[in-house]
Design a protein around this motif. Sequence first.
Motif, PDB file in Angstrom:
ATOM      1  N   THR A 143       0.836  -1.203   0.000  1.00 52.59           N
ATOM      2  CA  THR A 143       0.000   0.000   0.000  1.00 52.59           C
ATOM      3  C   THR A 143       0.871   1.254   0.000  1.00 52.59           C
ATOM      4  OG1 THR A 143      -1.821  -1.130   1.123  1.00 52.59           O
ATOM      5  CG2 THR A 143      -1.762   1.261   1.297  1.00 52.59           C
ATOM      6  N   ARG A 144       1.952   1.218   0.752  1.00 53.41           N
ATOM      7  CA  ARG A 144       2.861   2.363   0.741  1.00 53.41           C
ATOM      8  C   ARG A 144       3.506   2.543  -0.633  1.00 53.41           C
ATOM      9  NH1 ARG A 144       5.442   1.962   6.902  1.00 53.41           N
ATOM     10  NH2 ARG A 144       3.996   3.511   7.763  1.00 53.41           N
ATOM     11  N   LEU A 145       3.766   1.447  -1.317  1.00 50.86           N
ATOM     12  CA  LEU A 145       4.265   1.560  -2.688  1.00 50.86           C
ATOM     13  C   LEU A 145       3.250   2.289  -3.570  1.00 50.86           C
ATOM     14  CD1 LEU A 145       5.961  -1.829  -3.679  1.00 50.86           C
ATOM     15  CD2 LEU A 145       7.041   0.409  -3.490  1.00 50.86           C
ATOM     16  N   MET A 146       1.982   1.943  -3.422  1.00 47.88           N
ATOM     17  CA  MET A 146       0.949   2.580  -4.239  1.00 47.88           C
ATOM     18  C   MET A 146       0.811   4.063  -3.901  1.00 47.88           C
ATOM     19  SD  MET A 146       0.369   0.016  -6.023  1.00 47.88           S
ATOM     20  CE  MET A 146      -0.822   0.789  -7.117  1.00 47.88           C
ATOM     21  N   LEU A 147       1.210   4.437  -2.698  1.00 44.66           N
ATOM     22  CA  LEU A 147       1.192   5.839  -2.283  1.00 44.66           C
ATOM     23  C   LEU A 147       2.528   6.523  -2.562  1.00 44.66           C
ATOM     24  CD1 LEU A 147      -0.698   5.422   1.111  1.00 44.66           C
ATOM     25  CD2 LEU A 147      -1.566   6.597  -0.928  1.00 44.66           C
ATOM     26  N   ASN A 148       3.424   5.805  -3.283  1.00 41.85           N
ATOM     27  CA  ASN A 148       4.753   6.316  -3.637  1.00 41.85           C
ATOM     28  C   ASN A 148       5.636   6.589  -2.425  1.00 41.85           C
ATOM     29  OD1 ASN A 148       4.376   6.322  -6.520  1.00 41.85           O
ATOM     30  ND2 ASN A 148       3.061   8.111  -6.260  1.00 41.85           N
ATOM     31  N   ASP A 149       5.353   5.925  -1.330  1.00 42.72           N
ATOM     32  CA  ASP A 149       6.211   6.002  -0.147  1.00 42.72           C
ATOM     33  C   ASP A 149       7.184   4.823  -0.208  1.00 42.72           C
ATOM     34  OD1 ASP A 149       7.423   6.300   2.305  1.00 42.72           O
ATOM     35  OD2 ASP A 149       5.634   5.790   3.484  1.00 42.72           O
ATOM     36  N   ASN A 150       8.177   4.938  -1.058  1.00 43.55           N
ATOM     37  CA  ASN A 150       9.076   3.811  -1.300  1.00 43.55           C
ATOM     38  C   ASN A 150       9.949   3.488  -0.098  1.00 43.55           C
ATOM     39  OD1 ASN A 150       8.268   3.485  -4.110  1.00 43.55           O
ATOM     40  ND2 ASN A 150       9.346   5.401  -4.474  1.00 43.55           N
ATOM     41  N   GLN A 167      14.110  -0.752  -6.809  1.00 43.83           N
ATOM     42  CA  GLN A 167      14.225  -0.370  -8.212  1.00 43.83           C
ATOM     43  C   GLN A 167      13.619   1.000  -8.465  1.00 43.83           C
ATOM     44  OE1 GLN A 167      12.817  -4.337  -9.768  1.00 43.83           O
ATOM     45  NE2 GLN A 167      14.373  -3.960 -11.332  1.00 43.83           N
ATOM     46  N   ARG A 168      12.529   1.301  -7.779  1.00 43.86           N
ATOM     47  CA  ARG A 168      11.939   2.629  -7.923  1.00 43.86           C
ATOM     48  C   ARG A 168      12.906   3.722  -7.472  1.00 43.86           C
ATOM     49  NH1 ARG A 168       5.681   3.090  -6.031  1.00 43.86           N
ATOM     50  NH2 ARG A 168       4.718   1.837  -7.671  1.00 43.86           N
ATOM     51  N   LEU A 169      13.738   3.390  -6.490  1.00 47.09           N
ATOM     52  CA  LEU A 169      14.708   4.350  -5.964  1.00 47.09           C
ATOM     53  C   LEU A 169      16.051   4.245  -6.682  1.00 47.09           C
ATOM     54  CD1 LEU A 169      13.900   3.886  -2.167  1.00 47.09           C
ATOM     55  CD2 LEU A 169      13.326   5.868  -3.590  1.00 47.09           C
ATOM     56  N   SER A 170      16.101   3.459  -7.751  1.00 47.44           N
ATOM     57  CA  SER A 170      17.321   3.229  -8.540  1.00 47.44           C
ATOM     58  C   SER A 170      18.411   2.539  -7.732  1.00 47.44           C
ATOM     59  CB  SER A 170      17.855   4.554  -9.122  1.00 47.44           C
ATOM     60  OG  SER A 170      16.881   5.155  -9.955  1.00 47.44           O
ATOM     61  N   ASN A 171      18.012   1.822  -6.683  1.00 48.77           N
ATOM     62  CA  ASN A 171      18.966   1.028  -5.905  1.00 48.77           C
ATOM     63  C   ASN A 171      19.045  -0.376  -6.531  1.00 48.77           C
ATOM     64  OD1 ASN A 171      19.281   3.175  -4.134  1.00 48.77           O
ATOM     65  ND2 ASN A 171      17.709   2.433  -2.723  1.00 48.77           N
ATOM     66  N   TYR A 172      19.669  -0.451  -7.691  1.00 45.20           N
ATOM     67  CA  TYR A 172      19.617  -1.680  -8.483  1.00 45.20           C
ATOM     68  C   TYR A 172      20.414  -2.813  -7.847  1.00 45.20           C
ATOM     69  CZ  TYR A 172      17.665   1.535 -11.899  1.00 45.20           C
ATOM     70  OH  TYR A 172      16.884   2.473 -12.519  1.00 45.20           O
ATOM     71  N   THR A 173      21.508  -2.501  -7.201  1.00 45.56           N
ATOM     72  CA  THR A 173      22.299  -3.546  -6.555  1.00 45.56           C
ATOM     73  C   THR A 173      21.498  -4.218  -5.440  1.00 45.56           C
ATOM     74  OG1 THR A 173      24.364  -2.417  -7.076  1.00 45.56           O
ATOM     75  CG2 THR A 173      24.422  -4.048  -5.306  1.00 45.56           C
ATOM     76  N   ALA A 174      20.838  -3.395  -4.618  1.00 46.00           N
ATOM     77  CA  ALA A 174      20.003  -3.943  -3.549  1.00 46.00           C
ATOM     78  C   ALA A 174      18.847  -4.753  -4.132  1.00 46.00           C
ATOM     79  CB  ALA A 174      19.474  -2.821  -2.667  1.00 46.00           C
ATOM     80  N   ALA A 175      18.278  -4.269  -5.240  1.00 40.60           N
ATOM     81  CA  ALA A 175      17.190  -4.994  -5.876  1.00 40.60           C
ATOM     82  C   ALA A 175      17.652  -6.364  -6.365  1.00 40.60           C
ATOM     83  CB  ALA A 175      16.628  -4.176  -7.039  1.00 40.60           C
ATOM     84  N   ILE A 176      18.828  -6.415  -6.969  1.00 41.50           N
ATOM     85  CA  ILE A 176      19.364  -7.680  -7.462  1.00 41.50           C
ATOM     86  C   ILE A 176      19.578  -8.656  -6.309  1.00 41.50           C
ATOM     87  CG2 ILE A 176      21.430  -8.756  -8.453  1.00 41.50           C
ATOM     88  CD1 ILE A 176      21.583  -6.264 -10.314  1.00 41.50           C
ATOM     89  N   GLU A 177      20.066  -8.161  -5.187  1.00 37.15           N
ATOM     90  CA  GLU A 177      20.283  -9.034  -4.026  1.00 37.15           C
ATOM     91  C   GLU A 177      18.962  -9.648  -3.564  1.00 37.15           C
ATOM     92  OE1 GLU A 177      22.166  -6.580  -1.125  1.00 37.15           O
ATOM     93  OE2 GLU A 177      24.111  -6.570  -2.159  1.00 37.15           O
ATOM     94  N   ASP A 178      17.910  -8.841  -3.496  1.00 40.02           N
ATOM     95  CA  ASP A 178      16.616  -9.364  -3.055  1.00 40.02           C
ATOM     96  C   ASP A 178      16.018 -10.318  -4.078  1.00 40.02           C
ATOM     97  OD1 ASP A 178      16.345  -8.320  -0.531  1.00 40.02           O
ATOM     98  OD2 ASP A 178      15.302  -6.508  -1.178  1.00 40.02           O
ATOM     99  N   LEU A 179      16.149 -10.007  -5.344  1.00 42.52           N
ATOM    100  CA  LEU A 179      15.597 -10.880  -6.372  1.00 42.52           C
ATOM    101  C   LEU A 179      16.329 -12.216  -6.413  1.00 42.52           C
ATOM    102  CD1 LEU A 179      15.056  -8.152  -9.079  1.00 42.52           C
ATOM    103  CD2 LEU A 179      13.252  -9.418  -7.907  1.00 42.52           C
ATOM    104  N   THR A 180      17.622 -12.178  -6.129  1.00 46.80           N
ATOM    105  CA  THR A 180      18.394 -13.422  -6.067  1.00 46.80           C
ATOM    106  C   THR A 180      17.918 -14.281  -4.906  1.00 46.80           C
ATOM    107  OG1 THR A 180      20.314 -12.345  -7.075  1.00 46.80           O
ATOM    108  CG2 THR A 180      20.716 -14.388  -5.852  1.00 46.80           C
ATOM    109  N   LEU A 181      17.625 -13.653  -3.765  1.00 45.71           N
ATOM    110  CA  LEU A 181      17.095 -14.391  -2.623  1.00 45.71           C
ATOM    111  C   LEU A 181      15.708 -14.960  -2.941  1.00 45.71           C
ATOM    112  CD1 LEU A 181      18.203 -11.971   0.234  1.00 45.71           C
ATOM    113  CD2 LEU A 181      19.012 -14.314  -0.116  1.00 45.71           C
ATOM    114  N   ALA A 182      14.892 -14.187  -3.633  1.00 46.19           N
ATOM    115  CA  ALA A 182      13.573 -14.671  -4.020  1.00 46.19           C
ATOM    116  C   ALA A 182      13.695 -15.896  -4.918  1.00 46.19           C
ATOM    117  CB  ALA A 182      12.796 -13.566  -4.729  1.00 46.19           C
TER     118      ALA A 182
END
Length: 302
Positions: free
Chosen positions: A186-193, A222-237
């Motif tokens: 819900t916070r994502l939908m409110l742009n509270d990343n 990814q919305r915050l352009s933190n691509y390295t952190a995003a890759i780490e989470d996607l790898t865990l997923a």
Amino acid sequence: MKYFREILVSLSITLALLIFPAAAAALTLINMEMSADEFFRVGVQQLQRQNYQEAVKDFTAVIDLKADSAAAFSNRCLAYLQLEEYESAIADCSQAVELNSQNTESFLNRGLAYYRQGNYASAIADYNQVLKLKPIDFRAYYNRALAKSDLQHYQEALSDYNQTLSLMPIQDTFQLATVYNDRGTTRLMLNDNLGAIVDFSQSIYLNQQDYRTYFNRACANQRLSNYTAAIEDLTLALKLNPNYAEAYANRGIAYYQLGNEQQALLDLQKAANNFLFQENITAYQQTLDLLKQLKGEETVIA
């Protein structure tokens, strides 16, 4: 992006409504009532064992013997709900409410049946009634939050999630994890990343085995352009769910943003393969189109 939620199903059984026959009743009436009580007890046991078809039969027997048993209608409603027979569930819960307007379980379960049908306004009306009768019922706040979110009333949904978290027992760690994840979406939908990342992180702290929460936190990063952190989470997923097509797709995009085009193409191809296997043709075609686009850009750059 794809966000995930889960509905907290009302699993409470109205055992408190079990009524034993009065000692002064006539013998034939006592035998009939005791038979109804026995069917009721067996029905409750079938519910607890998740034998929902058998539970329906037992509560139907109660109703045949005792047509004014609100508890039997309420519990049969719950069984129908688990069987995804929503019209029957709504009919039974409506009858239970007519017989006992103070039974919050009937309103709660009917609300969930309405929700499953996409009738969010009626679901919310039932959850409102639960909260009038029992203002501390966190399940009603939670389910109402889901319905409001589907109506895109995100600020109201956020308020209900806050109430849910303030009332839930702290020992229910897996349910708490689910609510934090849902509040994060819900916070994502409110742009509270940033707020969403805090919620997803708390959800992961409580339950490290839910691949969807890692995916959702990656979306926020990814919305915050933190691509390295995003890759780490996607790898865990993907460690938790190796066939997770959406995670491959998003990780491919993140790799591309970091300039690692080779790994991006590999991930997007894996995403396309998994989408095809899942028969998600729309996502499969979109991923193929993205692959063609990126390969074309590579050729130009070369």
